[in-house]
Write a protein that holds these residues in place. Structure first.
Motif, PDB file in Angstrom:
ATOM      1  N   VAL A   9      -4.244   3.177  11.057  1.00  0.00           N
ATOM      2  CA  VAL A   9      -3.213   2.134  11.028  1.00  0.00           C
ATOM      3  C   VAL A   9      -2.108   2.529  10.056  1.00  0.00           C
ATOM      4  O   VAL A   9      -0.917   2.389  10.346  1.00  0.00           O
ATOM      5  N   TRP A  10      -2.549   3.013   8.897  1.00  0.00           N
ATOM      6  CA  TRP A  10      -1.611   3.535   7.898  1.00  0.00           C
ATOM      7  C   TRP A  10      -1.851   5.036   7.789  1.00  0.00           C
ATOM      8  O   TRP A  10      -2.977   5.493   7.606  1.00  0.00           O
ATOM      9  N   LYS A  11      -0.799   5.830   7.873  1.00  0.00           N
ATOM     10  CA  LYS A  11      -0.960   7.285   7.875  1.00  0.00           C
ATOM     11  C   LYS A  11      -0.204   7.885   6.678  1.00  0.00           C
ATOM     12  O   LYS A  11       1.027   7.894   6.668  1.00  0.00           O
ATOM     13  N   PRO A  12      -0.926   8.378   5.673  1.00  0.00           N
ATOM     14  CA  PRO A  12      -0.292   9.003   4.507  1.00  0.00           C
ATOM     15  C   PRO A  12       0.229  10.394   4.846  1.00  0.00           C
ATOM     16  O   PRO A  12      -0.490  11.388   4.730  1.00  0.00           O
ATOM     17  N   ARG A  13       1.453  10.486   5.282  1.00  0.00           N
ATOM     18  CA  ARG A  13       2.018  11.751   5.722  1.00  0.00           C
ATOM     19  C   ARG A  13       2.704  12.487   4.568  1.00  0.00           C
ATOM     20  O   ARG A  13       3.137  11.888   3.582  1.00  0.00           O
ATOM     21  N   THR A  14       2.855  13.792   4.726  1.00  0.00           N
ATOM     22  CA  THR A  14       3.500  14.611   3.697  1.00  0.00           C
ATOM     23  C   THR A  14       4.974  14.232   3.530  1.00  0.00           C
ATOM     24  O   THR A  14       5.464  14.087   2.417  1.00  0.00           O
ATOM     25  N   SER A  15       5.672  14.077   4.641  1.00  0.00           N
ATOM     26  CA  SER A  15       7.094  13.745   4.597  1.00  0.00           C
ATOM     27  C   SER A  15       7.314  12.267   4.918  1.00  0.00           C
ATOM     28  O   SER A  15       6.682  11.727   5.833  1.00  0.00           O
ATOM     29  N   PRO A  16       8.214  11.602   4.183  1.00  0.00           N
ATOM     30  CA  PRO A  16       8.504  10.193   4.472  1.00  0.00           C
ATOM     31  C   PRO A  16       9.278  10.009   5.773  1.00  0.00           C
ATOM     32  O   PRO A  16       9.464   8.875   6.231  1.00  0.00           O
ATOM     33  N   SER A 198       1.695  12.544  15.632  1.00  0.00           N
ATOM     34  CA  SER A 198       1.261  13.340  14.481  1.00  0.00           C
ATOM     35  C   SER A 198       0.057  14.182  14.880  1.00  0.00           C
ATOM     36  O   SER A 198      -0.722  13.803  15.760  1.00  0.00           O
ATOM     37  N   ASP A 199      -0.088  15.336  14.243  1.00  0.00           N
ATOM     38  CA  ASP A 199      -1.260  16.211  14.418  1.00  0.00           C
ATOM     39  C   ASP A 199      -1.557  16.550  15.876  1.00  0.00           C
ATOM     40  O   ASP A 199      -2.724  16.683  16.268  1.00  0.00           O
ATOM     41  N   ARG A 200      -0.533  16.722  16.677  1.00  0.00           N
ATOM     42  CA  ARG A 200      -0.759  16.944  18.115  1.00  0.00           C
ATOM     43  C   ARG A 200      -1.504  18.240  18.419  1.00  0.00           C
ATOM     44  O   ARG A 200      -2.226  18.331  19.406  1.00  0.00           O
ATOM     45  N   LYS A 201      -1.344  19.250  17.562  1.00  0.00           N
ATOM     46  CA  LYS A 201      -1.962  20.547  17.843  1.00  0.00           C
ATOM     47  C   LYS A 201      -3.478  20.539  17.708  1.00  0.00           C
ATOM     48  O   LYS A 201      -4.151  21.422  18.231  1.00  0.00           O
TER      49      LYS A 201
END
Length: 329
Positions: A9-16, A198-201
């Motif tokens: 639900v919440w995704k802590p990503r590297t880039s904002p 996100s993380d499609r690969k």
């Protein structure tokens, strides 16, 4: 085959500037999945507010990601919040529906920190499950081995998606569940991976899940109601330690070849620079300096209890050096 439906639900990503998750609105989507399909649901939490909202929504399992796991203060805050919620429910005679907490290993290979996080979460009274996701797309089997030996009573799942970063490697890594007697897997799945935000690969398709062989069994732990899919472990228990050690050595071998390949790439660039500046590939003074450093290194290894022969190290270096000269010529 039964499943826990996991969604961030919440995704802590590297880039904002990348997808951060749908937020609190998505909790109702998980509720819908739980009601419509009758499967337990899980989501990642990283703040006190996340925990409170997830528990209020009746989420069955909370998981703590690798970034949060790297910070003891964050894990302690989450543990305190969970414990408070459990205590408040008990006082009001409200059933506690949280079935488990999944804790991923820290982003760095720190077994002691991972064990410490498990211990912090155990104080909540909720069953804890370790999730091994590797470090920076490396398996880090040594860390997982250490934790497994230290806490054999804690279920450990494999996260082949983050471990490899590539969907094509997921099936191969899933085989480790059997050889290392792990207790299941946390796998990233998407109906259209190419369209994932996100993380499609590293995502596989739902139909690929059916290719993995599992049987339903009870997981070790405090809560007899907590069940998960585990692999049928073949072979004798006496071979399990050997399997772990072989996993460690296979990873080290891969690192050796990756390091040699990276070194050759740098060597090639050095050769290009030498050609541009009219310098010969072989520099005798540099060669003698490296051999001297190797002998010093060998002596230090011997003093630390690793008696590698000096000639062995020199032979390996000589082969690497000859290949480097070939690439520079």
């Amino acid at each position: 085959m039964s499943f826990i439906f996991r969604a961030g639900v919440w995704k802590p990503r590297t880039s904002p500037y990348t997808f951060q998750g749908a937020g609190i609105e998505a909790l109702s989507w998980l509720q819908e999945v739980k009601t419509q399909f009758g499967v337990p649901v899980a989501t990642e939490v990283a703040t006190r507010e996340h925990v409170e909202a997830a528990l209020q929504a009746g989420i069955d399992y909370l998981w703590i990601g690798a970034r949060s796991s790297a910070t003891p203060i964050v894990v302690q805050t989450l543990a305190d919040t969970i414990a408070e919620q459990q205590s408040n429910n008990s006082k009001l005679n409200i059933p506690n529906t949280l079935k488990g907490i999944l804790i991923k290993n820290p982003v760095n290979a720190d077994a002691a920190l991972w064990i410490g996080n498990i211990e912090r979460l155990e104080k909540t009274g909720v069953p804890v499950i370790a999730v091994h996701r590797g470090c920076n797309h490396r398996p880090c089997w040594s860390m997982a081995h250490t934790v497994r030996n230290a806490r054999p009573d804690i279920p450990m799942l494999l996260d082949p998606s983050h471990m490899s970063g590539k969907a094509a490697k997921v099936p191969e890594l899933m085989e480790k569940i059997e050889t290392l007697a792990l207790d299941g897997a946390m796998v990233e799945v998407h109906v259209h991976p190419e369209a994932a935000l996100s993380d499609r690969k590293q995502q596989i398709r739902p139909d690929e899940i059916s290719e993995f062989r599992f049987q339903s069994s009870e997981v070790r732990g405090q809560n007899s109601e907590f069940r998960i899919q585990i692999s049928e472990v073949r072979g004798q228990n006496s071979e399990l330690e050997l399997n772990w050690l072989r996993a460690e050595i296979d990873e080290l071998d891969e690192q050796i070849w990756d390091s040699i390949a990276a070194r050759m790439d740098v060597s090639k660039r050095i050769g290009e620079w030498k050609k541009e500046h009219g310098i010969a590939p072989l520099q005798p003074e540099r060669y003698r300096e490296i051999v001297k450093e190797l002998k010093i290194k060998n002596e230090k290894l011997r003093m630390n209890g690793l008696p590698l022969s000096e000639q062995f190290m020199l032979n390996i270096w000589e082969m690497i050096h000859e290949e480097s000269l070939r690439m520079q010529s």
